[in-house]
Design a protein around this motif. Structure first.
Motif, PDB file in Angstrom:
ATOM      1  N   SER B 207       0.848  -1.175   0.000  1.00 47.92           N
ATOM      2  CA  SER B 207       0.000   0.000   0.000  1.00 47.92           C
ATOM      3  C   SER B 207       0.886   1.227   0.000  1.00 47.92           C
ATOM      4  O   SER B 207       1.928   1.254   0.658  1.00 47.92           O
ATOM      5  CB  SER B 207      -0.887   0.003   1.242  1.00 47.92           C
ATOM      6  OG  SER B 207      -1.540   1.247   1.339  1.00 47.92           O
ATOM      7  N   VAL B 208       0.457   2.213  -0.763  1.00 47.46           N
ATOM      8  CA  VAL B 208       1.271   3.418  -0.819  1.00 47.46           C
ATOM      9  C   VAL B 208       1.019   4.308   0.386  1.00 47.46           C
ATOM     10  O   VAL B 208       1.669   5.331   0.538  1.00 47.46           O
ATOM     11  CB  VAL B 208       1.016   4.213  -2.105  1.00 47.46           C
ATOM     12  CG1 VAL B 208       1.527   3.448  -3.305  1.00 47.46           C
ATOM     13  CG2 VAL B 208      -0.446   4.540  -2.254  1.00 47.46           C
ATOM     14  N   VAL B 209       0.054   3.912   1.180  1.00 52.43           N
ATOM     15  CA  VAL B 209      -0.188   4.704   2.378  1.00 52.43           C
ATOM     16  C   VAL B 209       0.728   4.172   3.482  1.00 52.43           C
ATOM     17  O   VAL B 209       0.716   3.002   3.817  1.00 52.43           O
ATOM     18  CB  VAL B 209      -1.661   4.617   2.803  1.00 52.43           C
ATOM     19  CG1 VAL B 209      -1.885   5.431   4.044  1.00 52.43           C
ATOM     20  CG2 VAL B 209      -2.552   5.101   1.684  1.00 52.43           C
ATOM     21  N   ARG B 210       1.506   5.074   3.974  1.00 56.30           N
ATOM     22  CA  ARG B 210       2.536   4.700   4.931  1.00 56.30           C
ATOM     23  C   ARG B 210       1.901   4.321   6.270  1.00 56.30           C
ATOM     24  O   ARG B 210       0.824   4.820   6.623  1.00 56.30           O
ATOM     25  CB  ARG B 210       3.462   5.905   5.116  1.00 56.30           C
ATOM     26  CG  ARG B 210       4.848   5.556   5.503  1.00 56.30           C
ATOM     27  CD  ARG B 210       5.733   6.788   5.403  1.00 56.30           C
ATOM     28  NE  ARG B 210       6.430   6.858   4.129  1.00 56.30           N
ATOM     29  CZ  ARG B 210       6.588   7.962   3.420  1.00 56.30           C
ATOM     30  NH1 ARG B 210       6.062   9.065   3.840  1.00 56.30           N
ATOM     31  NH2 ARG B 210       7.257   7.952   2.306  1.00 56.30           N
ATOM     32  N   ARG B 212       1.359   4.395  10.149  1.00 58.15           N
ATOM     33  CA  ARG B 212       1.316   5.555  11.007  1.00 58.15           C
ATOM     34  C   ARG B 212       2.617   5.729  11.808  1.00 58.15           C
ATOM     35  O   ARG B 212       3.083   6.839  12.024  1.00 58.15           O
ATOM     36  CB  ARG B 212       0.156   5.436  11.989  1.00 58.15           C
ATOM     37  CG  ARG B 212      -0.586   6.709  12.189  1.00 58.15           C
ATOM     38  CD  ARG B 212      -2.028   6.423  12.547  1.00 58.15           C
ATOM     39  NE  ARG B 212      -2.889   7.400  11.914  1.00 58.15           N
ATOM     40  CZ  ARG B 212      -3.170   8.579  12.473  1.00 58.15           C
ATOM     41  NH1 ARG B 212      -2.656   8.911  13.615  1.00 58.15           N
ATOM     42  NH2 ARG B 212      -3.957   9.418  11.860  1.00 58.15           N
ATOM     43  N   TRP B 215       5.345   7.716  10.132  1.00 59.15           N
ATOM     44  CA  TRP B 215       5.089   9.078   9.682  1.00 59.15           C
ATOM     45  C   TRP B 215       6.178  10.042  10.129  1.00 59.15           C
ATOM     46  O   TRP B 215       6.579  10.914   9.381  1.00 59.15           O
ATOM     47  CB  TRP B 215       3.732   9.564  10.204  1.00 59.15           C
ATOM     48  CG  TRP B 215       2.580   9.029   9.421  1.00 59.15           C
ATOM     49  CD1 TRP B 215       2.622   8.018   8.512  1.00 59.15           C
ATOM     50  CD2 TRP B 215       1.228   9.472   9.469  1.00 59.15           C
ATOM     51  NE1 TRP B 215       1.377   7.790   8.007  1.00 59.15           N
ATOM     52  CE2 TRP B 215       0.505   8.663   8.575  1.00 59.15           C
ATOM     53  CE3 TRP B 215       0.560  10.459  10.192  1.00 59.15           C
ATOM     54  CZ2 TRP B 215      -0.867   8.827   8.379  1.00 59.15           C
ATOM     55  CZ3 TRP B 215      -0.800  10.606   9.998  1.00 59.15           C
ATOM     56  CH2 TRP B 215      -1.510   9.802   9.096  1.00 59.15           C
TER      57      TRP B 215
END
Lengths: 548, 268
Positions: B207-210, B212, B215
Motif C-alpha cells: 500500500s502506498v499509504v505509509r 502511522r 510518519w
C-alpha cells in the motif's frame, strides 16, 4: 482495492461515500468525481499515472491507475476527516510513499478542482500573517457553480412568484404605502392595478419603480382589461371626436378615448349606424396620403385598399347582393384575423377590382392571366349568359385584369372618387363607368373574385413550392452531415483495426522469436548433454502455438 | 498485467543533465580571504555563457561590500563546479524510475529544518524550487531564504546521485568493454543500495499509504533557534569545517550578513 488503511483508521466515520452517507460540498465543475472510478478529467490532468502523455498503456511500477487511486482516495479522505480544516501537501506527503514531485502535482490537481480544501476556512489563524499564494486563495473562493445551491436572495423568490402564480405573486413596490397595495386586497384576490383599479388577473403584473401595481397593458393601451365592457355614451362621443380630429390614426384616437384600446375603437366606430359615413369623410382627406405611401408590400396595400373600399358604397348601391356576399366571404378567407374592423363594411366591385389589382402587382401578370382565364371559363360554363357578357366587355376586362399598370390607374381613379370633390362627382363620374359595364358587373365581380382566389392560390402554391425546396435542401444537408459522420467513424475504426493488426503482428513476431530462442537453448543443451527439466507451461505454450 | 506494467518501465537514456525540469546546477561557494568568509549557495544555468560568471561574482562582491580580491576566488570556485558538471555532460544517463529518499537537515538563519521525503530521480518533470516553496507555505516559514536553501539542498543531492550513476557507468564501461550489459548491471546494483524497493510499496500487495508509526520519519520538523544558539552552532560548525569534516547539508552562517543567498540564473 483495499481502502487506505491509515485513512480509514484515522477517520472515525470510515471512508466517505459509503454508508452512512455524508454530504460534502464540491464545486459543480468537479461533479465527475466518483470513488470507484477514474474520470477522463483526471486522466488528462495527470497523464503520468496513465502511461505518459498519450494516456494509453499501463504506466510504471510506481505510477499506474491503481496507485493513483490510492493516492487520491487517501488525500480526499484525509481532507474529509475535517472539511473545515485546510489540508496541506506537507502533511499529506508524510503519509504517502512516492515521488513527492508526482504527489505534489496530484495534490495541486485535487486542490484546484475543489475536491479538497473547498469548504476549508480560507485563513488558518497562523496563515494570516503569511502571504499565501494567489492560486491557493483562488480555490477557496466559491467557483461559479456549486452543487449545493446557495439560497438565492429574497427578491429572487418574489420575482419567481410574481411571474408564475397570479394569485399570490406580488410584493411591495418600493414607494407604496400599505393602503395603496392592501387597501382592497384580500388573500386570494389578485393584486390591484394601480392605474385602472381592477384586479390583475392576467398574471403579468409588474412592479414599476415609484408606481403602484400597473397592468403592463396600461402603459401602452390603457384599456386592455375592459375589452368586454360596453361603450358608454361619453366614450362614444370621445371616439367620434377623436375620429374627427385624428382621421384614421387609431393610436391617437385610442389615446383620445383613453378608456378603450385601438381595436375596440375601430370595432365600435364600424358598429355605429353611420360608421361608413364617418370613415368615408375622414378617409376622403387621408386617402391620397395613404395611396402615395403605397409600397410593394402586399399587406400595406391591402389595408389601404380596404380602408378606401368603404367609401363608394353609395355609388354602387345597385350592386347585387350575391356579389357582395362573395366579396365578404373572400375577404374573410383571405384575412381571417387582420383588419377585422372592415368586415362589416360592404365590399364593392371597385374595391374588389382594386384588390385584384394589388394582388396582381404582387404576382406575375402571367399567373393572373391564367387565373382570370380559368375563372372566366368556369363562369362561362356555369352560365351561358355570363359568357356573352364577358364577350362584350372582354377587351376592357382583360386589360384591367392583366396589366397592373392599368389597375393602378384605376386605383387613382377611385381615389379621385373618394376625394374632396366626392359630393359633386359622386353621381356623375361613376355613373359613366357604371353605364358601360352595368350588365356584366355581376359576372365581372364573380370573375374577379374567382381570379383573385386563383391568384392567391397561385401565390400560395409558389410559396409552398419554395418552402418545399428549402425543406429538401435542409434535408439533403442533414443527410450529408450524417453521411460524413459515418464516414469519419468508419475511418476511425479502420485506424483502430490497423493498430490492432500491428499489435498482433508484433505479438506474433515476439512469439516466433521466443520459439527460436527456446529451440536454440534446447539445441545447445542437447549438444552439451545437460539434462533440462521439462517446463510444462512452455511446452504447452509451444504446442498451442500453431493453433493461434 | 503486473509484469506488463513493470516491463513498460523501460529506461530511456538522455545526455547527462540535472534530473529536474530546469537544468540548473547547484553551486556552493565557500571562500575565505583575509579572515573574511563568504559562503553562499545558488543555482546556475549551465547554458549561460561563462562570461556571466565574472559579472555575477563582481556584482555579488559589490553588493555585499566584499573586497575585490574575493572575486577571483569566487570565480574559481564557480567555474570549477561548472566544469565538473560539464565533464559529465557528454555522458549517457539512464532515466528510469528510481525513487530515493532525500534528507534535508538545514539551518538557515534562525530556522532549523529537518525533513525526509522520496524523490523520483527518473522524473524529469520535478521542480525542487516549487517543492520547497510549497513546503515553506505549508509550514508557515516566513524566512524567504529557507525555500531556496531547501531547493539547493535537494538539487545537490540529485546532482550527486546523477553524477554517481554516470561515473559508475563510466567506470564499469572501462573495466569490462564487452558491451552494455555489464555497466547496466553495475549501475543497477549500485542504485539498488539506496533506492526504494518499488515492489514493496507499489506491488499489488503493498500500500502506498505509509504506516502511522513511520510518519515521523517523513515529517518535516522545524525549529526556531535563538541568536545565542545560532552562535553556538556556528562555532561548532566552524570547528567542524576546520577539522575538514564536512557536515552533510549546512545552511548559511550569519558571519557575513549575506542577503542574496540564492540567485537563480534561470533566464539570465
Amino acid at each position: 482495492m483495499s481502502p487506505p488503511v491509515a485513512g480509514a483508521a484515522s477517520s472515525g466515520d470510515g471512508p466517505p461515500g459509503r454508508p452512512p452517507r455524508e454530504l460534502y460540498t464540491i464545486p459543480a465543475s468537479s461533479g465527475w468525481f466518483q470513488w470507484d472510478e477514474i474520470h477522463e478529467t483526471e486522466r488528462r490532468a495527470l497523464p503520468e499515472f496513465f502511461g505518459g502523455a498519450g494516456g494509453s498503456g499501463f504506466g510504471t511500477a510506481s505510477r499506474n491507475p491503481r496507485i493513483y487511486r490510492e493516492y487520491r482516495d487517501y488525500i480526499i479522505s484525509r481532507y474529509r476527516e475535517d472539511t473545515s480544516r485546510r489540508v496541506t501537501f506537507t502533511e499529506v506527503r508524510k503519509a504517502l510513499v512516492g515521488d513527492v514531485t508526482l504527489l505534489r502535482k496530484l495534490f495541486a490537481f485535487l486542490d484546484s478542482s475543489g475536491l479538497i480544501n473547498f469548504s476549508a476556512s480560507p485563513s488558518r489563524p497562523e496563515a494570516q500573517q503569511q502571504q499565501r499564494q494567489t492560486e491557493a486563495e483562488a480555490v477557496v473562493e466559491a467557483p461559479v457553480g456549486l452543487q449545493v445551491t446557495p439560497r438565492p436572495p429574497p427578491s429572487y423568490f418574489a420575482e419567481e412568484k410574481g411571474g408564475g402564480g397570479n394569485e399570490n405573486g406580488f410584493r411591495l413596490p418600493p414607494l407604496t404605502s400599505y393602503s395603496d397595495v392592501f387597501g382592497e386586497w384580500a388573500p386570494g384576490m389578485a393584486p390591484i392595478c394601480g392605474l385602472c383599479g381592477m384586479e390583475c388577473r392576467d398574471g403579468n403584473t409588474q412592479i414599476l419603480k415609484g408606481e403602484a401595481n400597473i397592468h403592463p397593458g396600461d402603459k401602452k393601451e390603457r384599456i386592455d382589461n375592459h375589452s368586454s365592457s360596453a361603450w358608454t355614451d361619453a366614450e362614444t362621443l370621445l371616439l367620434l371626436e377623436g375620429v374627427l380630429k385624428h382621421g384614421d390614426d387609431w393610436d391617437l384616437i385610442a389615446q383620445h378615448v383613453r378608456t378603450k384600446n385601438k381595436s375596440e375603437c375601430i370595432a365600435r366606430l364600424i358598429q355605429l349606424p353611420f360608421g361608413e359615413h364617418m370613415l368615408g369623410t375622414v378617409n376622403g382627406k387621408l386617402d391620397n396620403r395613404l395611396h402615395k405611401i403605397q409600397t410593394t408590400d402586399g399587406k400595406v396595400n391591402k389595408s389601404t385598399v380596404k380602408e378606401s373600399s368603404s367609401q363608394p358604397t353609395e355609388t354602387v348601391d345597385d350592386m347585387q347582393i350575391d356579389g357582395n356576399e362573395d366579396g365578404a366571404d373572400k375577404s374573410v378567407e383571405e384575412h381571417p384575423t387582420k383588419h377585422r374592423r372592415l368586415f362589416s363594411s360592404i365590399d364593392t366591385t371597385v374595391s374588389l377590382m382594386e384588390q385584384l389589382a394589388h394582388l396582381t402587382t404582387s404576382t406575375s401578370p402571367d399567373v393572373v392571366a391564367a387565373a382570370a382565364d380559368a375563372a372566366i371559363k368556369a363562369l362561362g360554363n356555369e352560365n351561358p349568359q355570363a359568357r356573352r357578357a364577358f364577350q362584350l366587355s372582354e377587351k376592357e376586362y382583360q386589360t384591367r385584369a392583366f396589366s397592373s399598370n392599368h389597375a393602378r390607374q384605376r386605383d387613382y381613379c377611385s381615389d379621385d372618387v373618394g376625394g374632396g370633390d366626392r359630393d359633386v362627382e359622386m353621381h356623375g363620374h361613376p355613373d359613366k363607368k357604371q353605364g358601360k359595364m352595368f350588365i356584366s358587373t355581376t359576372y365581372q365581380v364573380r370573375a374577379a373574385v374567382a381570379t383573385s382566389i386563383g391568384v392567391a392560390a397561385a401565390r400560395a402554391k409558389r410559396l409552398a413550392d419554395q418552402e418545399e425546396r428549402e425543406m429538401e435542401l435542409l434535408m439533403a444537408s442533414i443527410i450529408e452531415t450524417q453521411l460524413k459522420k459515418i464516414q469519419y467513424k468508419i475511418k476511425h475504426f479502420e485506424e483502430l483495426e490497423l493498430i490492432m493488426d500491428q499489435e498482433y503482428a508484433t505479438l506474433q513476431q515476439m512469439k516466433s522469436s521466443l520459439v527460436d530462442e527456446w529451440q536454440k537453448v534446447l539445441k545447445r543443451a542437447f549438444e552439451t548433454g545437460v539434462p533440462i527439466s521439462r517446463d510444462e507451461v512452455l511446452i504447452k505454450l509451444f504446442q498451442n502455438k500453431p493453433n493461434l | 498485467m503486473k509484469t506488463v506494467s513493470l516491463g513498460a518501465a523501460r529506461p530511456s537514456s538522455v545526455k547527462f543533465r540535472m534530473p529536474t525540469r530546469d537544468n540548473l546546477v547547484p553551486i556552493r561557494v565557500d571562500v575565505e580571504v583575509d579572515g573574511q568568509r563568504y559562503r553562499d549557495a545558488f543555482t546556475w544555468n549551465p547554458c549561460d555563457p561563462d562570461s556571466e560568471i565574472i559579472s555575477f561574482a563582481k556584482r555579488t562582491a559589490k553588493d555585499l561590500k566584499l573586497p575585490a580580491n574575493f572575486v577571483p576566488q569566487m570565480l574559481h570556485s564557480i567555474q570549477g563546479q561548472l566544469a565538473e558538471f560539464r565533464s559529465y555532460e557528454g555522458e549517457e544517463m539512464q532515466i528510469r524510475e528510481k525513487i530515493v529518499p532525500l534528507k534535508i537537515d538545514l539551518r538557515i538563519n534562525n530556522t532549523v529544518i529537518r525533513d525526509q521525503f522520496l524523490w523520483d530521480i527518473g522524473n524529469l518533470d520535478s521542480d525542487p524550487e516549487e517543492f520547497a516553496r510549497t513546503l515553506c507555505d505549508d509550514l508557515n516559514i516566513t524566512d524567504p531564504e529557507v525555500g531556496p536553501a531547501i531547493a539547493v539542498s535537494i538539487r545537490e543531492q540529485l546532482y550527486e546521485i546523477a553524477s554517481q550513476s554516470v561515473s559508475a557507468m563510466r567506470e564499469a564501461a572501462r573495466v569490462s568493454k564487452k558491451g552494455r550489459r555489464a555497466p547496466e548491471f553495475a549501475s543497477n546494483s549500485k542504485a539498488m543500495n539506496n533506492s526504494l524497493d518499488l515492489f514493496k510499496y507499489f506491488g499489488s500487495k503493498g500500500s502506498v499509504v505509509r504506516k502511522r508509526k513511520e510518519w515521523y520519519l517523513y515529517e518535516p520538523v522545524v525549529d526556531v533557534v535563538t541568536n545565542e544558539e545560532v552562535g553556538v552552532t556556528d562555532a561548532t560548525e566552524e570547528i567542524n569545517s576546520r577539522c575538514d569534516y564536512e557536515p552533510l547539508f549546512v545552511g548559511f552562517p550569519l558571519d557575513l550578513e549575506l542577503q542574496p543567498k540564492t540567485i537563480v540564473a534561470r533566464n539570465a
